[in-house]
Design a protein around this motif. Structure first.
Motif, PDB file in Angstrom:
ATOM      1  N   ILE A  65      64.134  51.692  88.266  1.00  0.00           N
ATOM      2  CA  ILE A  65      65.101  50.421  88.466  1.00  0.00           C
ATOM      3  C   ILE A  65      64.283  49.178  88.908  1.00  0.00           C
ATOM      4  N   ASP A  66      63.485  49.749  90.021  1.00  0.00           N
ATOM      5  CA  ASP A  66      62.702  48.698  90.744  1.00  0.00           C
ATOM      6  C   ASP A  66      61.875  48.052  89.574  1.00  0.00           C
ATOM      7  N   HIS A  67      61.311  48.736  88.618  1.00  0.00           N
ATOM      8  CA  HIS A  67      60.206  48.104  87.710  1.00  0.00           C
ATOM      9  C   HIS A  67      60.849  47.080  86.910  1.00  0.00           C
ATOM     10  N   VAL A  68      62.297  47.301  86.203  1.00  0.00           N
ATOM     11  CA  VAL A  68      63.067  46.533  85.580  1.00  0.00           C
ATOM     12  C   VAL A  68      63.410  45.319  86.196  1.00  0.00           C
ATOM     13  N   VAL A  69      63.971  45.490  87.587  1.00  0.00           N
ATOM     14  CA  VAL A  69      64.537  44.488  88.145  1.00  0.00           C
ATOM     15  C   VAL A  69      63.514  43.367  88.547  1.00  0.00           C
ATOM     16  N   LYS A  70      62.242  43.853  88.749  1.00  0.00           N
ATOM     17  CA  LYS A  70      61.216  43.059  89.214  1.00  0.00           C
ATOM     18  C   LYS A  70      60.429  42.293  88.003  1.00  0.00           C
ATOM     19  N   LEU A  77      68.072  41.094  81.975  1.00  0.00           N
ATOM     20  CA  LEU A  77      67.964  41.886  82.863  1.00  0.00           C
ATOM     21  C   LEU A  77      68.985  42.961  83.329  1.00  0.00           C
ATOM     22  N   LEU A  78      70.233  42.543  83.184  1.00  0.00           N
ATOM     23  CA  LEU A  78      71.373  43.125  83.664  1.00  0.00           C
ATOM     24  C   LEU A  78      71.764  44.255  82.196  1.00  0.00           C
ATOM     25  N   TYR A  79      71.219  44.293  81.048  1.00  0.00           N
ATOM     26  CA  TYR A  79      71.399  45.071  80.071  1.00  0.00           C
ATOM     27  C   TYR A  79      70.277  46.398  80.205  1.00  0.00           C
ATOM     28  N   ILE A 130      70.913  40.838  91.872  1.00  0.00           N
ATOM     29  CA  ILE A 130      72.002  39.929  91.843  1.00  0.00           C
ATOM     30  C   ILE A 130      71.543  38.565  92.544  1.00  0.00           C
ATOM     31  N   ASN A 131      70.567  38.373  93.270  1.00  0.00           N
ATOM     32  CA  ASN A 131      70.005  37.379  93.726  1.00  0.00           C
ATOM     33  C   ASN A 131      69.201  36.674  92.398  1.00  0.00           C
ATOM     34  N   ARG A 132      68.665  37.412  91.800  1.00  0.00           N
ATOM     35  CA  ARG A 132      67.940  36.699  90.510  1.00  0.00           C
ATOM     36  C   ARG A 132      68.951  36.166  89.449  1.00  0.00           C
ATOM     37  N   LEU A 133      70.033  37.021  89.511  1.00  0.00           N
ATOM     38  CA  LEU A 133      70.945  36.743  88.068  1.00  0.00           C
ATOM     39  C   LEU A 133      71.950  35.469  88.499  1.00  0.00           C
ATOM     40  N   TYR A 134      72.598  35.672  89.522  1.00  0.00           N
ATOM     41  CA  TYR A 134      73.558  34.896  90.005  1.00  0.00           C
ATOM     42  C   TYR A 134      73.235  34.025  91.234  1.00  0.00           C
ATOM     43  N   LYS A 135      72.542  33.037  91.019  1.00  0.00           N
ATOM     44  CA  LYS A 135      71.989  32.038  92.045  1.00  0.00           C
ATOM     45  C   LYS A 135      73.101  31.226  92.763  1.00  0.00           C
TER      46      LYS A 135
END
Length: 278
Positions: A65-70, A77-79, A130-135
């Motif tokens: 999960i961490d690897h995908v998010v970063k 990303l969300l998919y 969330i912080n990356r996707l929904y600024k």
């Protein structure tokens, strides 16, 4: 294969057939082709073996999960976040199913505390996503959305694990459905309930972070278990970077990527990623 891993693989197979309580150390050693003495050199008890299995499972999902998010693009990303979770649960259905069912039969305080510590790491990654996707989303909504996503993870994983029909799961449909639901929630939530202060209170009993000496000790232990190859070379370079920093961040990231690709060393990759972020 490492002896501990052989024991864990065989124990999991027996647990899946018989349950935790009905499976004895004797059965595990016979299936693994080792003596009881050899078993107790790797694990102090069957309970410690069970904790190790949960560790192995959770370390992989947390690091994935961490690897995908970063590293994933914001567009995908969300998919990819949901994809890595549900395909992982499906691939490791035996252990996931066992943990869910056995947890309802007994109260295991160390196991509960262990799971809570991993949940906090997953929550941290979800907040980063969330912080990356929904600024443009209000900060006050962040933690409500994080808990909604966490509940999606748990509820739909149970649907996969306990489904009675034998038809193949349409992961693409499942994930597109959850992406849509998450985006709607992010857009439409207007009344926050969970604040950052609430989350801090929930985190008060969280486990301490791994110290630098502990990280180096883990690396040394892993180096003894890894065969020669790009993973071992990368890990040696990363250990040297901890002791005497001189590498460019892009090189460090590439070295961690090399470790991340090896299924048994995802947790070391995760810890190194956290260390070099600081």
């Amino acid at each position: 294969m490492i002896k501990k891993q052989i024991i864990m693989d065989n124990a999991l197979e027996l647990f899946a057939k018989q349950g935790f309580e009905a499976t004895s150390v004797q059965q595990i050693t016979e299936k693994s082709g080792i003596s009881k003495g050899a078993f107790y050199l790797s694990f102090k008890s069957k309970s410690e073996l069970i904790i190790s299995l949960i560790d192995h499972f959770m370390m992989q999902i947390v690091s994935d999960i961490d690897h995908v998010v970063k590293n994933e693009s914001e567009e995908k990303l969300l998919y990819e976040f949901y994809y890595v979770i549900y395909t992982f649960f499906n691939k490791n259905a035996n252990l996931a199913h066992l943990f869910v069912t056995e947890q309802t039969k007994t109260v295991n305080e160390p196991l509960i505390m262990k799971m809570r510590s991993y949940e906090k790491l997953i929550e941290k990654s979800i907040v980063q996503m969330i912080n990356r996707l929904y600024k443009d989303m209000k900060d006050s909504i962040t933690y409500d959305l994080m808990f909604c996503i966490k509940n999606f993870m748990g509820l739909y994983s149970e649907v996969i694990l306990f489904s009675n029909n034998n038809k193949e799961i349409d992961f693409d449909l499942l994930i597109r459905s959850l992406v849509e639901k998450t985006n709607i929630l992010a857009k439409e939530i207007t009344i926050p309930f969970i604040s950052e202060e609430d989350v801090i209170i929930l985190e008060e009993k969280n486990t301490e972070e791994v110290t630098t000496p502990e990280l180096i000790q883990l690396i040394d232990q892993s180096l003894k278990e890894i065969d020669d190859g790009v993973e071992k070379d990368s890990l040696q370079l990363l250990k040297q970077e901890i002791v005497e920093p001189n590498l460019h961040p892009a090189i460090i990231k590439g070295l961690i990527e090399n470790i991340q690709k090896h299924k048994h060393w995802k947790w070391i990759a995760y810890l190194l990623s956290q260390y070099f972020e600081e």
